[in-house]
Motif scaffolding. Sequence first.
Motif, mmCIF file in Angstrom:
data_model
loop_
_atom_site.group_PDB
_atom_site.id
_atom_site.type_symbol
_atom_site.label_atom_id
_atom_site.label_comp_id
_atom_site.label_asym_id
_atom_site.label_seq_id
_atom_site.Cartn_x
_atom_site.Cartn_y
_atom_site.Cartn_z
ATOM 1 N N GLN A 41 -2.402 19.112 101.404
ATOM 2 C CA GLN A 41 -2.630 20.539 101.195
ATOM 3 C C GLN A 41 -1.658 21.091 100.137
ATOM 4 N N GLU A 108 -15.536 13.417 108.997
ATOM 5 C CA GLU A 108 -15.538 14.749 108.404
ATOM 6 C C GLU A 108 -14.274 14.978 107.562
ATOM 7 N N GLU A 109 -13.141 14.518 108.057
ATOM 8 C CA GLU A 109 -11.884 14.670 107.324
ATOM 9 C C GLU A 109 -11.890 13.819 106.056
ATOM 10 N N ALA A 112 -14.032 15.435 103.437
ATOM 11 C CA ALA A 112 -13.391 16.592 102.803
ATOM 12 C C ALA A 112 -12.424 16.144 101.716
ATOM 13 N N SER A 115 -14.426 14.676 98.809
ATOM 14 C CA SER A 115 -15.275 15.634 98.099
ATOM 15 C C SER A 115 -14.594 16.220 96.874
ATOM 16 N N ILE A 134 -11.995 25.416 98.396
ATOM 17 C CA ILE A 134 -12.896 25.042 99.491
ATOM 18 C C ILE A 134 -12.334 23.842 100.248
ATOM 19 N N VAL A 135 -11.911 22.833 99.506
ATOM 20 C CA VAL A 135 -11.332 21.635 100.131
ATOM 21 C C VAL A 135 -10.056 22.012 100.883
ATOM 22 N N ASP A 137 -9.276 24.859 102.255
ATOM 23 C CA ASP A 137 -9.637 25.565 103.494
ATOM 24 C C ASP A 137 -10.073 24.580 104.577
ATOM 25 N N LYS A 138 -10.864 23.594 104.187
ATOM 26 C CA LYS A 138 -11.286 22.575 105.155
ATOM 27 C C LYS A 138 -10.084 21.795 105.674
ATOM 28 N N LEU A 141 -8.177 23.709 108.283
ATOM 29 C CA LEU A 141 -8.802 23.635 109.611
ATOM 30 C C LEU A 141 -8.501 22.295 110.274
ATOM 31 N N PHE A 142 -8.621 21.220 109.506
ATOM 32 C CA PHE A 142 -8.336 19.885 110.049
ATOM 33 C C PHE A 142 -6.862 19.750 110.424
#
Length: 173
Positions: A41, A108-109, A112, A115, A134-135, A137-138, A141-142
């Motif tokens: 991040q 899902e992680e 992300a 992506s 966008i990435v 933000d995902k 959450l993860f």
Amino acid sequence: MEINTLVKLAGALLIVSGSTLFGKSVGGIYKKRVEFLRDFQGRLDVLKNEIGFMRGVLSQCLQKAAEYEGASKCIFSETIDALEAMEAEEAWNEACEKALCRLYFSGEEEDAVKSLGRFLGASDTERQIENIEIVKDKISLFLNKAEEEKKKNEPFFKNAAPLAGVGIAILLF
């Protein structure tokens, strides 16, 4: 002491030691996952700033994101190395494959993180920044989910595994 008793004590010690190492290993998975997501991040922020404000070449932007030590440095470093031989998306995916196989991410992680490669260098600056956001933000959450799982599961494995080893050793005596 008899030889039989010494063998049993050695076996019990091995069982307790093995279960303790197992607990630390499994508990460490949760810690590594949080460290990776937090580090990734932060590197996304660096990458976004380099692309947005400095308007640098992709390899230079990735180089800035890979400058400091951390759990996700390898993805950025390996992408830079692979950029000379292949397109950005392919280089990113190859670097992700190498790095993410060592971590226990959900599909899902992984998706992300991967992506991001679809948009690196393939669109204009504003679009790249939007996609990084966008990435990010995902990942946020993860990260929250991973921190909760770490709080719950890491102490459990680190404490329960040695106790289970003691229980097994007692049963074998």
